[in-house]
Motif scaffolding. Structure first.
Motif, PDB file in Angstrom:
ATOM      1  N   ILE A  82       0.827  -1.211   0.000  1.00 47.20           N
ATOM      2  CA  ILE A  82       0.000   0.000   0.000  1.00 47.20           C
ATOM      3  C   ILE A  82       0.860   1.259   0.000  1.00 47.20           C
ATOM      4  O   ILE A  82       0.685   2.142  -0.832  1.00 47.20           O
ATOM      5  CB  ILE A  82      -0.981  -0.020   1.191  1.00 47.20           C
ATOM      6  CG1 ILE A  82      -2.013  -1.120   0.942  1.00 47.20           C
ATOM      7  CG2 ILE A  82      -1.675   1.324   1.339  1.00 47.20           C
ATOM      8  CD1 ILE A  82      -2.974  -1.332   2.058  1.00 47.20           C
ATOM      9  N   LEU A  83       1.830   1.316   0.913  1.00 47.05           N
ATOM     10  CA  LEU A  83       2.610   2.552   0.993  1.00 47.05           C
ATOM     11  C   LEU A  83       3.650   2.644  -0.121  1.00 47.05           C
ATOM     12  O   LEU A  83       3.908   3.718  -0.652  1.00 47.05           O
ATOM     13  CB  LEU A  83       3.299   2.651   2.359  1.00 47.05           C
ATOM     14  CG  LEU A  83       2.357   2.903   3.530  1.00 47.05           C
ATOM     15  CD1 LEU A  83       3.121   3.056   4.813  1.00 47.05           C
ATOM     16  CD2 LEU A  83       1.487   4.130   3.274  1.00 47.05           C
ATOM     17  N   TRP A  84       4.228   1.515  -0.492  1.00 44.90           N
ATOM     18  CA  TRP A  84       5.336   1.554  -1.440  1.00 44.90           C
ATOM     19  C   TRP A  84       4.842   1.401  -2.878  1.00 44.90           C
ATOM     20  O   TRP A  84       5.115   2.229  -3.742  1.00 44.90           O
ATOM     21  CB  TRP A  84       6.340   0.450  -1.074  1.00 44.90           C
ATOM     22  CG  TRP A  84       7.674   0.633  -1.678  1.00 44.90           C
ATOM     23  CD1 TRP A  84       8.225   1.818  -2.102  1.00 44.90           C
ATOM     24  CD2 TRP A  84       8.625  -0.384  -1.936  1.00 44.90           C
ATOM     25  NE1 TRP A  84       9.471   1.590  -2.606  1.00 44.90           N
ATOM     26  CE2 TRP A  84       9.748   0.234  -2.512  1.00 44.90           C
ATOM     27  CE3 TRP A  84       8.642  -1.770  -1.726  1.00 44.90           C
ATOM     28  CZ2 TRP A  84      10.870  -0.474  -2.892  1.00 44.90           C
ATOM     29  CZ3 TRP A  84       9.770  -2.466  -2.091  1.00 44.90           C
ATOM     30  CH2 TRP A  84      10.867  -1.816  -2.675  1.00 44.90           C
ATOM     31  N   PHE A  85       4.064   0.322  -3.116  1.00 42.32           N
ATOM     32  CA  PHE A  85       3.558   0.100  -4.472  1.00 42.32           C
ATOM     33  C   PHE A  85       2.318   0.923  -4.774  1.00 42.32           C
ATOM     34  O   PHE A  85       1.813   0.902  -5.881  1.00 42.32           O
ATOM     35  CB  PHE A  85       3.240  -1.388  -4.680  1.00 42.32           C
ATOM     36  CG  PHE A  85       4.455  -2.258  -4.793  1.00 42.32           C
ATOM     37  CD1 PHE A  85       5.684  -1.723  -5.171  1.00 42.32           C
ATOM     38  CD2 PHE A  85       4.371  -3.613  -4.531  1.00 42.32           C
ATOM     39  CE1 PHE A  85       6.798  -2.535  -5.283  1.00 42.32           C
ATOM     40  CE2 PHE A  85       5.489  -4.432  -4.646  1.00 42.32           C
ATOM     41  CZ  PHE A  85       6.703  -3.884  -5.013  1.00 42.32           C
ATOM     42  N   LYS A  86       1.813   1.603  -3.759  1.00 42.21           N
ATOM     43  CA  LYS A  86       0.643   2.476  -3.922  1.00 42.21           C
ATOM     44  C   LYS A  86      -0.581   1.728  -4.454  1.00 42.21           C
ATOM     45  O   LYS A  86      -1.353   2.250  -5.241  1.00 42.21           O
ATOM     46  CB  LYS A  86       0.955   3.645  -4.866  1.00 42.21           C
ATOM     47  CG  LYS A  86       2.200   4.427  -4.494  1.00 42.21           C
ATOM     48  CD  LYS A  86       1.810   5.792  -3.958  1.00 42.21           C
ATOM     49  CE  LYS A  86       3.019   6.638  -3.586  1.00 42.21           C
ATOM     50  NZ  LYS A  86       3.314   6.631  -2.181  1.00 42.21           N
ATOM     51  N   LEU A  87      -0.734   0.461  -4.033  1.00 43.40           N
ATOM     52  CA  LEU A  87      -1.967  -0.245  -4.364  1.00 43.40           C
ATOM     53  C   LEU A  87      -3.078   0.302  -3.477  1.00 43.40           C
ATOM     54  O   LEU A  87      -2.813   0.825  -2.400  1.00 43.40           O
ATOM     55  CB  LEU A  87      -1.784  -1.753  -4.124  1.00 43.40           C
ATOM     56  CG  LEU A  87      -0.915  -2.473  -5.153  1.00 43.40           C
ATOM     57  CD1 LEU A  87      -0.695  -3.911  -4.734  1.00 43.40           C
ATOM     58  CD2 LEU A  87      -1.565  -2.420  -6.522  1.00 43.40           C
ATOM     59  N   PRO A  88      -4.342   0.197  -3.931  1.00 49.48           N
ATOM     60  CA  PRO A  88      -5.432   0.769  -3.142  1.00 49.48           C
ATOM     61  C   PRO A  88      -5.632   0.052  -1.801  1.00 49.48           C
ATOM     62  O   PRO A  88      -5.366  -1.137  -1.682  1.00 49.48           O
ATOM     63  CB  PRO A  88      -6.656   0.606  -4.048  1.00 49.48           C
ATOM     64  CG  PRO A  88      -6.278  -0.428  -5.034  1.00 49.48           C
ATOM     65  CD  PRO A  88      -4.806  -0.358  -5.209  1.00 49.48           C
ATOM     66  N   MET A  89      -6.132   0.815  -0.821  1.00 50.29           N
ATOM     67  CA  MET A  89      -6.475   0.219   0.482  1.00 50.29           C
ATOM     68  C   MET A  89      -7.725  -0.646   0.308  1.00 50.29           C
ATOM     69  O   MET A  89      -8.485  -0.457  -0.620  1.00 50.29           O
ATOM     70  CB  MET A  89      -6.828   1.317   1.495  1.00 50.29           C
ATOM     71  CG  MET A  89      -5.696   2.196   1.883  1.00 50.29           C
ATOM     72  SD  MET A  89      -5.149   1.991   3.554  1.00 50.29           S
ATOM     73  CE  MET A  89      -6.548   1.762   4.572  1.00 50.29           C
ATOM     74  N   SER A  90      -7.936  -1.534   1.250  1.00 53.06           N
ATOM     75  CA  SER A  90      -9.150  -2.366   1.327  1.00 53.06           C
ATOM     76  C   SER A  90      -9.422  -3.179   0.064  1.00 53.06           C
ATOM     77  O   SER A  90     -10.533  -3.613  -0.146  1.00 53.06           O
ATOM     78  CB  SER A  90     -10.410  -1.540   1.596  1.00 53.06           C
ATOM     79  OG  SER A  90     -10.164  -0.459   2.414  1.00 53.06           O
ATOM     80  N   ALA A  91      -8.437  -3.365  -0.812  1.00 57.76           N
ATOM     81  CA  ALA A  91      -8.717  -4.041  -2.074  1.00 57.76           C
ATOM     82  C   ALA A  91      -8.338  -5.516  -2.007  1.00 57.76           C
ATOM     83  O   ALA A  91      -7.325  -5.866  -1.409  1.00 57.76           O
ATOM     84  CB  ALA A  91      -7.954  -3.369  -3.210  1.00 57.76           C
ATOM     85  N   PRO A  92      -9.149  -6.391  -2.628  1.00 58.18           N
ATOM     86  CA  PRO A  92      -8.836  -7.827  -2.616  1.00 58.18           C
ATOM     87  C   PRO A  92      -7.466  -8.134  -3.211  1.00 58.18           C
ATOM     88  O   PRO A  92      -6.849  -9.134  -2.847  1.00 58.18           O
ATOM     89  CB  PRO A  92      -9.942  -8.438  -3.482  1.00 58.18           C
ATOM     90  CG  PRO A  92     -11.051  -7.470  -3.428  1.00 58.18           C
ATOM     91  CD  PRO A  92     -10.438  -6.115  -3.272  1.00 58.18           C
ATOM     92  N   VAL A  93      -6.971  -7.274  -4.137  1.00 58.22           N
ATOM     93  CA  VAL A  93      -5.677  -7.576  -4.735  1.00 58.22           C
ATOM     94  C   VAL A  93      -4.585  -7.568  -3.660  1.00 58.22           C
ATOM     95  O   VAL A  93      -3.723  -8.453  -3.614  1.00 58.22           O
ATOM     96  CB  VAL A  93      -5.361  -6.605  -5.906  1.00 58.22           C
ATOM     97  CG1 VAL A  93      -5.220  -5.179  -5.445  1.00 58.22           C
ATOM     98  CG2 VAL A  93      -4.098  -7.034  -6.619  1.00 58.22           C
ATOM     99  N   VAL A  94      -4.643  -6.593  -2.756  1.00 59.55           N
ATOM    100  CA  VAL A  94      -3.647  -6.536  -1.685  1.00 59.55           C
ATOM    101  C   VAL A  94      -3.852  -7.699  -0.717  1.00 59.55           C
ATOM    102  O   VAL A  94      -2.894  -8.372  -0.318  1.00 59.55           O
ATOM    103  CB  VAL A  94      -3.737  -5.195  -0.924  1.00 59.55           C
ATOM    104  CG1 VAL A  94      -2.669  -5.125   0.135  1.00 59.55           C
ATOM    105  CG2 VAL A  94      -3.601  -4.035  -1.887  1.00 59.55           C
TER     106      VAL A  94
END
Lengths: 343, 450
Positions: B293-305
């Motif tokens: 989330i912080l580094w790759f900037k993937l969205p919060m609360s998302a199933p991908v993460v």
């Protein structure tokens, strides 16, 4: 294996880098767990009422946690709205400004009461702030000296209170509720003692009054009110601190204590008679207005009387509505996108 | 050396007998303790399942109205649904359509519901507040959606199934003490009386509720809260876990077991994989929040993460289980293949891997089942947010089944959500059990092949 892992890391990194910073089309909210139920109801109905907007997503994390996330910066991967059960602090506004969040719009949504409740099958309480301090404190002033808290039963504090063991279940320090509990009951109760009145240093007064006993008679709960309720289920004589709306929806199991003779209710909180209440807020990141669709619309929808006025879904869920004058002021602040002023 | 006399033999015999008795007593004791332990375990499992089932099963049946609703054109005052005119751009049309839908949103649908109830209880028309408390608030939007789907419904009367309010459900099921005085009840005396009457008349029935399966979570219309969003979130995460953890895990295991030289480095890797398997899952959550989330900037609360985090968690399980499966395959298979001239890759791919497949499959399913029930790491990547939509892609916000249980457990309306939470637990347990039995079935079916 080592090579494969490196290869994996590279692939994952490449995949994520290739993905453009995705523009969000729904509002993201985080913060106070007290505001969360209200916020969620509005978010759900907002999404259903306005077909052009997606329903906002509401996270928790506590008032401080939410504001910290809010102040991480500007951009689609930061939240748009922070819910808070207390007003934003000057230090937080500063931290926000440092990260580029220079303009914040404050929206007050209503009031919330905090009540002391016990099980229906245990004693009935008529509390004074002084009693609460005496039940919870680590040290009590006695004849000019501070002595370790000697009270083990409520009836020792005051004859009018039930003759049962003291167990007080209070919210943990991660909750905004704890602050209100301290400011509105413990400190006033503590200040009724001449010894405390004689203290000049305000910081020392707070430190002394807020120190809680560590003999197990005061229980701090870090989770939500269901955990407090579970404590009461397990221990018949326990007295718990709840939000008014939680008590209201579990009236069949709980009985509420009066504070200084006032029964907590929507009416007594609205008129200010019941002392333990507080305003609830949310904060909008002005830089996201126009970027994330529906931000100001959401705020205005939230403040419309059909949503948060008397008889509205939020009222039914336990929010104490703003009066007409306050509501008009807040709505004007949203429309003017007025920046928050912190004393 | 003295020969033992008679007396001596008797003493020895007594000694042996005593020791025999002691050993037999010991054995009986041990057996009793063993049986006791099993009984305690069984009793705990039984009481756990007992409480969950007894609380949860009734929640699958919900108080539901079967009532004629008249879509009164006097109340539903709305122009015709816009049709795309020739020469109109799709964007313009969409705008007009949105405006029409929004107008529809401001129709007083609750009046339609009050009128429908008033046909059974005439007095309801005079106190609409008590009447509307009978039906859960989200059904007003359901009426709107019906008009959007088919505008010709306006003016007609349709028999609809509508969920009763959560508190009506609680009242009719007796989940709140019915003898309590008014000030301790959630519903007004009037509403309670009407609920009882409608139930007696058969307008409200306790019928099987599809809402819990088909709806998303709801906070404003508690009776309609369902698991659909959480289920989709969990499903997406599991697909990501299978797509990532299985190839990587199996490849690592094959390399380590079949090809890697046995030296210090591979020893080190092995120790670390074992350590990784013992890392508490919440640590993976912290890692996910920091890296994805912080580094790759993937969205919060998302199933991908969530999927990526759970992959990391499942990976060691898959590697270790696959390796032990490979180890269990007799070396004669490899030797025979090598002996007739197969290369090492051929021997592994053509002979060892197919034989190891059932074991790998079982390991995968068990790993996925474990990941399915994982909650703690998901809380840290924001998957505990309130989401009222079904995620369409893994990048949309979502919750997961175990997190949904956690969220419902914290809902204020305890009388309703105690049951609802148990019902969600039953759904999750059913999924787990079916995954586990699938693993057992696969193992049983394929293990006879050699």
């Amino acid at each position: 294996m080592k090579f494969r892992l490196t290869a994996l890391a590279v692939t994952v990194a490449a995949a994520t880098a290739a993905m453009p910073a995705m523009a969000r089309d729904n509002i993201q909210i985080a913060g106070s767990s007290t505001v969360l139920p209200f916020s969620s109801i509005v978010a759900e109905n907002f999404g259903k009422t306005f077909p052009q907007f997606k329903a906002p997503v509401v996270g928790s994390g506590g008032s401080s946690g939410g504001l910290r996330q809010f102040c991480q910066g500007v951009g689609a991967n930061t939240i748009d709205i922070a819910n808070s059960s207390r007003q934003i602090k000057a230090s937080e506004v500063e931290a926000c400004a440092k990260a580029g969040v220079t303009k914040i719009i404050e929206v007050k949504i209503g009031y919330d009461g905090i009540v002391f409740a016990s099980r229906r099958d245990s004693g009935k309480f008529a509390l004074e702030p002084r009693h609460i301090f005496m039940a919870a404190a680590k040290e009590i002033p006695q004849d000019g000296k501070m002595v370790a808290n000697p009270y083990t039963r409520w009836s020792q504090i005051d004859r009018s209170l039930p003759d049962q063991e003291i167990t007080l279940v209070i919210p943990g320090s991660n909750h905004g509720t704890r602050e209100v509990y301290e400011e509105k009951t413990v400190i006033p109760g503590c200040k009724t003692f001449a010894e405390v009145k004689a203290m000049t240093d305000d910081k020392a007064v707070h430190k002394f009054c807020n120190a809680i006993r560590t003999d197990g008679r005061v229980v701090e709960v870090a989770g939500d009110y269901t955990e407090t309720l579970a404590r009461l289920d397990a221990q018949k004589t326990a007295v718990g601190v709840f939000g008014l709306s939680f008590y209201d929806q579990n009236r069949d199991r709980l009985q509420v204590a009066t504070i200084s003779g006032v029964v907590p209710s929507e009416a007594t909180i609205e008129t200010g008679k019941y002392p333990v209440s507080r305003p609830l807020y949310f904060y909008i990141k002005d830089a996201h207005v126009g970027v994330i669709p529906g931000l100001l619309e959401f705020a205005q929808y939230h403040l419309s009387p059909q949503v948060s006025g008397s008889g509205s879904p939020l009222d039914k869920a336990g929010l104490i509505p703003l009066n007409a004058k306050e509501r008009a002021e807040v709505v004007k602040a949203i429309k003017d996108r007025k920046a928050v002023e912190v004393k | 050396m003295n020969k033992p006399n008679n007396q001596g033999y008797a003493a020895i015999e007594a000694k042996v007998k005593a020791s025999l008795q002691r050993r037999q007593r010991q054995e009986t004791r041990f057996r009793l303790v063993g049986v006791g332990a099993v009984l305690i375990a069984l009793a705990l499992v039984a009481s756990l399942f007992g409480t969950i089932l007894s609380k949860g099963l009734p929640s699958f049946w919900q108080a539901t109205f079967e009532i004629d609703v008249h879509f009164d054109p006097e109340i539903v005052q709305i122009g015709p649904k816009p049709v795309q005119a020739s020469g109109e751009s799709p964007a313009q049309f969409k705008e007009r359509d949105m405006a029409w839908q929004m107008d529809l949103g401001f129709v007083d649908f609750s009046q339609l519901l009050v009128n429908a109830i008033a046909k059974h209880i005439p007095a309801a028309a005079d106190s609409p507040r008590d009447a509307i408390a009978l039906i859960t608030s989200g059904e007003a939007f359901a009426l709107r959606d019906r008009i959007v789907a088919d505008p010709s419904i306006v003016g007609k009367t349709v028999k609809l199934k509508l969920l009763a309010d959560a508190n009506v459900d609680v009242w009719l099921k007796g989940n709140i003490d019915r003898s309590l005085p008014d000030d301790r009840q959630q519903l007004s005396a009037q509403t309670r009386e009407w609920a009882d009457k409608l139930y007696a008349d058969g307008v409200i029935k306790n019928s099987f509720s599809t809402a819990i399966f088909l709806n998303t979570d709801s906070r404003s219309s508690l009776a309609a809260a369902g698991l659909a969003g959480a289920f989709m979130g969990s499903l997406m995460m599991m697909i990501i876990v299978i797509l990532l953890a299985v190839p990587i895990g199996v490849a690592s295991a094959i390399y380590l077991e079949e090809f890697a030289p046995k030296n210090r480095i591979t020893d080190l890797i092995e120790v670390n994989i074992n350590n990784l398997a013992a890392v508490p899952s919440i640590v993976f959550g912290l890692l996910g929040a920091a890296v994805f989330i912080l580094w790759f900037k993937l969205p919060m609360s998302a199933p991908v993460v969530g999927g990526l985090v759970l992959t990391l968690m499942t990976l060691p399980t898959v590697i270790i289980a696959t390796r032990s499966t490979l180890k269990a395959i007799p070396p004669s298979i490899r030797e025979a293949a090598l002996g007739i001239g197969a290369s090492k890759v051929q021997a592994t791919m053509h002979h060892v891997l197919p034989l190891a497949l059932p074991g790998i499959l079982t390991a995968t399913i068990l790993g996925v089942a474990q990941a399915l029930g994982e909650t703690a790491p998901l809380l840290l990547i924001g998957m505990s947010a309130f989401v009222s939509a079904v995620p369409a892609t893994p990048f949309d916000q979502s919750t997961a089944l175990p997190v949904q249980i956690f969220l419902w457990q914290g809902n204020e309306l305890r009388n309703f959500f105690e049951g609802r939470t148990s019902a969600a637990i039953i759904v999750l347990l059913a999924l787990m059990l079916s995954l586990n039995s699938m693993a057992i079935w696969l193992r049983k079916r394929y293990e006879t092949r050699w």
